[in-house]
Write an enzyme that holds these catalytic residues in place. Structure first.
Site, PDB file in Angstrom:
ATOM      1  N   ALA A 198      -2.659   0.375   9.357  1.00  0.00           N
ATOM      2  CA  ALA A 198      -4.099   0.373   9.651  1.00  0.00           C
ATOM      3  C   ALA A 198      -4.423   1.475  10.666  1.00  0.00           C
ATOM      4  O   ALA A 198      -5.475   2.120  10.587  1.00  0.00           O
ATOM      5  CB  ALA A 198      -4.523  -0.987  10.186  1.00  0.00           C
ATOM      6  N   LYS A 208       0.808  -1.222   0.000  1.00  0.00           N
ATOM      7  CA  LYS A 208       0.000   0.000   0.000  1.00  0.00           C
ATOM      8  C   LYS A 208       0.845   1.278   0.000  1.00  0.00           C
ATOM      9  O   LYS A 208       0.431   2.294  -0.529  1.00  0.00           O
ATOM     10  CB  LYS A 208      -0.937   0.020   1.211  1.00  0.00           C
ATOM     11  CG  LYS A 208      -2.072  -0.986   1.108  1.00  0.00           C
ATOM     12  CD  LYS A 208      -3.018  -0.872   2.279  1.00  0.00           C
ATOM     13  CE  LYS A 208      -4.067  -1.954   2.240  1.00  0.00           C
ATOM     14  NZ  LYS A 208      -5.073  -1.815   3.282  1.00  0.00           N
ATOM     15  N   GLY A 243       0.691   1.217  13.090  1.00  0.00           N
ATOM     16  CA  GLY A 243       1.087   0.788  11.746  1.00  0.00           C
ATOM     17  C   GLY A 243       0.204   1.420  10.688  1.00  0.00           C
ATOM     18  O   GLY A 243      -0.433   2.456  10.918  1.00  0.00           O
ATOM     19  N   LEU A 271     -10.627  -4.016  14.304  1.00  0.00           N
ATOM     20  CA  LEU A 271     -10.536  -4.201  12.850  1.00  0.00           C
ATOM     21  C   LEU A 271     -10.414  -5.670  12.456  1.00  0.00           C
ATOM     22  O   LEU A 271     -10.666  -6.035  11.311  1.00  0.00           O
ATOM     23  CB  LEU A 271      -9.381  -3.382  12.268  1.00  0.00           C
ATOM     24  CG  LEU A 271      -9.543  -1.866  12.350  1.00  0.00           C
ATOM     25  CD1 LEU A 271      -8.467  -1.168  11.518  1.00  0.00           C
ATOM     26  CD2 LEU A 271     -10.911  -1.395  11.878  1.00  0.00           C
ATOM     27  N   ASP A 294      -9.797   2.851   2.187  1.00  0.00           N
ATOM     28  CA  ASP A 294      -9.890   2.261   3.532  1.00  0.00           C
ATOM     29  C   ASP A 294     -10.495   3.254   4.519  1.00  0.00           C
ATOM     30  O   ASP A 294     -11.296   2.888   5.386  1.00  0.00           O
ATOM     31  CB  ASP A 294      -8.504   1.856   4.051  1.00  0.00           C
ATOM     32  CG  ASP A 294      -7.969   0.618   3.352  1.00  0.00           C
ATOM     33  OD1 ASP A 294      -8.789  -0.233   2.954  1.00  0.00           O
ATOM     34  OD2 ASP A 294      -6.740   0.510   3.221  1.00  0.00           O
TER      35      ASP A 294
HETATM   36  P1  ATR Z   1      -0.880  -2.893   9.910  1.00  0.00           P
HETATM   37  O1  ATR Z   1      -0.371  -2.466   8.571  1.00  0.00           O
HETATM   38  O2  ATR Z   1      -1.981  -3.923   9.838  1.00  0.00           O
HETATM   39  O3  ATR Z   1      -1.246  -1.749  10.773  1.00  0.00           O
HETATM   40  P2  ATR Z   1       1.678  -3.200  11.222  1.00  0.00           P
HETATM   41  O4  ATR Z   1       2.208  -2.029  10.485  1.00  0.00           O
HETATM   42  O5  ATR Z   1       2.515  -4.412  11.349  1.00  0.00           O
HETATM   43  O6  ATR Z   1       0.314  -3.705  10.582  1.00  0.00           O
HETATM   44  O7  ATR Z   1       1.227  -2.683  12.682  1.00  0.00           O
HETATM   45  C1  ATR Z   1       0.733  -3.531  13.658  1.00  0.00           C
HETATM   46  C2  ATR Z   1       0.543  -2.753  14.953  1.00  0.00           C
HETATM   47  O8  ATR Z   1       0.031  -3.653  15.936  1.00  0.00           O
HETATM   48  C3  ATR Z   1       1.830  -2.168  15.520  1.00  0.00           C
HETATM   49  O9  ATR Z   1       1.520  -0.911  16.072  1.00  0.00           O
HETATM   50  C4  ATR Z   1       2.198  -3.179  16.609  1.00  0.00           C
HETATM   51  O10 ATR Z   1       2.888  -2.624  17.724  1.00  0.00           O
HETATM   52  P3  ATR Z   1       4.482  -2.303  17.650  1.00  0.00           P
HETATM   53  O11 ATR Z   1       4.583  -1.001  16.926  1.00  0.00           O
HETATM   54  O12 ATR Z   1       4.885  -2.233  19.068  1.00  0.00           O
HETATM   55  O13 ATR Z   1       5.099  -3.453  16.908  1.00  0.00           O
HETATM   56  C5  ATR Z   1       0.853  -3.619  17.094  1.00  0.00           C
HETATM   57  N1  ATR Z   1       0.904  -4.968  17.674  1.00  0.00           N
HETATM   58  C6  ATR Z   1       1.193  -6.119  17.033  1.00  0.00           C
HETATM   59  N2  ATR Z   1       1.149  -7.161  17.884  1.00  0.00           N
HETATM   60  C7  ATR Z   1       0.828  -6.625  19.100  1.00  0.00           C
HETATM   61  C8  ATR Z   1       0.635  -7.185  20.407  1.00  0.00           C
HETATM   62  N3  ATR Z   1       0.753  -8.494  20.633  1.00  0.00           N
HETATM   63  N4  ATR Z   1       0.323  -6.336  21.413  1.00  0.00           N
HETATM   64  C9  ATR Z   1       0.209  -5.015  21.202  1.00  0.00           C
HETATM   65  N5  ATR Z   1       0.373  -4.440  19.998  1.00  0.00           N
HETATM   66  C10 ATR Z   1       0.673  -5.228  18.962  1.00  0.00           C
END
Ligand code: ATR
Length: 282
Positions: free
Chosen positions: A135, A70, A133, A230, A106
């Site tokens: 989303a 994206k 991230g 989501l 989105d």
């Molecule tokens: P997306 O594009 O779907 O947003 P991403 O860029 O990988 O995916 O972002 C995922 C988000 O979920 C991140 O903010 C991540 O936190 P970190 O920045 O600390 O990595 C968060 N996330 C993923 N697993 C998590 C967990 N088990 N507990 C809390 N936050 C989580």
């Protein structure tokens, strides 16, 4: 029937096995009697630029773009819609006589889900977005476009929340926007308790790891709030279960998937798919 005039649509991403988009768009094409066909294109990472050139060379009408492209696809496009430019992510491309324009549906998809399916407006809301991230970025623009007066981004990695807050606040200088490290502490509890809407954009609770602690404790939630997760597989995550127990309105992200697809289909064809028949498919 595919013939010489069939217009090609599709999806770029990698990997793509689990996407519902081909099913949804081909159903709409059939129902509306259009001469289009929608295919899945799992584009390998080092071939993204070639795939975009292929859109022009083969005169595709357009594609959707999903993870992990994206953001990466933007430099290869000719034009960007102003919202896609702000969000920094494109999930829909339309080909107008060789000019490729990128859109982000989105944000409008999530906004429609909150307003039409959940029946909430965002005007004047105190909003919390969990995660930082791609989303989360779309969720931030959704609440800001909807007129939220306060936005707090809470993320496991606090610095990423701060960076996301800094990068969105320049577009909305009059809104109170901040980013914080998400902890199970008093400060975060107060922020969540005072929020009108909480949008969880993390994968916590997503299949197959569904038996997890809800990302927000049930005792932080209260009636009158709207909790959005989501994740839509499973349809009711542990966060949504906690919200239901707390008497809080709760909704998963399925509507966002449907509405972002509807907006994309409208951009390509000018016509609106039947959302009710899409709902039956997924
Ligand atoms: P997306 O594009 O779907 O947003 P991403 O860029 O990988 O995916 O972002 C995922 C988000 O979920 C991140 O903010 C991540 O936190 P970190 O920045 O600390 O990595 C968060 N996330 C993923 N697993 C998590 C967990 N088990 N507990 C809390 N936050 C989580």
């Amino acid at each position: 029937m595919i013939d010489n005039k069939t217009k090609i649509l599709g999806l770029f991403g990698y990997p793509l096995e689990h996407s519902f988009s081909p099913l949804l768009h081909n159903q709409a094409i059939k129902e509306l009697g259009l001469n289009y066909a929608y295919f899945s294109f799992p584009v390998k990472p080092d071939l993204l630029k070639d795939a975009v050139s292929g859109l022009r060379a083969l005169n595709f009408r357009g594609v959707n773009v999903t993870i992990p492209y994206k953001e990466k696809i933007i430099p290869y496009l000719d034009e960007l819609d102003s919202l896609a430019e702000k969000v920094g992510a494109v999930n829909t491309i339309v080909n107008n006589d060789g000019i490729l324009k990128g859109y982000n549906t989105d944000v409008i998809g999530l906004k429609r889900m909150i307003e039409e399916d959940a029946g909430y407006t965002l005007q004047g809301y105190r909003a919390v977005v969990i995660g930082a991230g791609g989303a989360a970025r779309a969720a931030c623009f959704t609440v800001l476009q909807g007129g939220a007066k306060e936005l707090t981004i809470l993320n496991r990695t606090g610095e990423k929340a701060v960076l996301l807050a800094e990068s969105v606040e320049k577009y909305y200088p009059s809104v109170d926007i901040k980013g914080l490290s998400f902890q199970l502490d008093k400060e975060c509890r107060k922020i969540v308790e005072n929020a009108n809407i909480v949008i969880d954009t993390t994968p916590v609770g997503m299949s197959p790891a569904i038996e997890v602690e809800p990302i927000i404790p049930e005792k932080w939630l209260n009636p009158g709030q709207l909790i959005v997760d989501l994740v839509y597989n499973p349809p009711i995550t542990t966060l949504l279960k906690a919200a239901q127990k707390a008497g809080t309105a709760a909704i998963n992200g399925k509507g966002m998937l449907l509405y972002q697809g509807i907006e994309a289909f409208k951009i390509w064809t000018g016509l609106e798919p039947n959302v009710e028949s899409w709902k039956k498919l997924i």
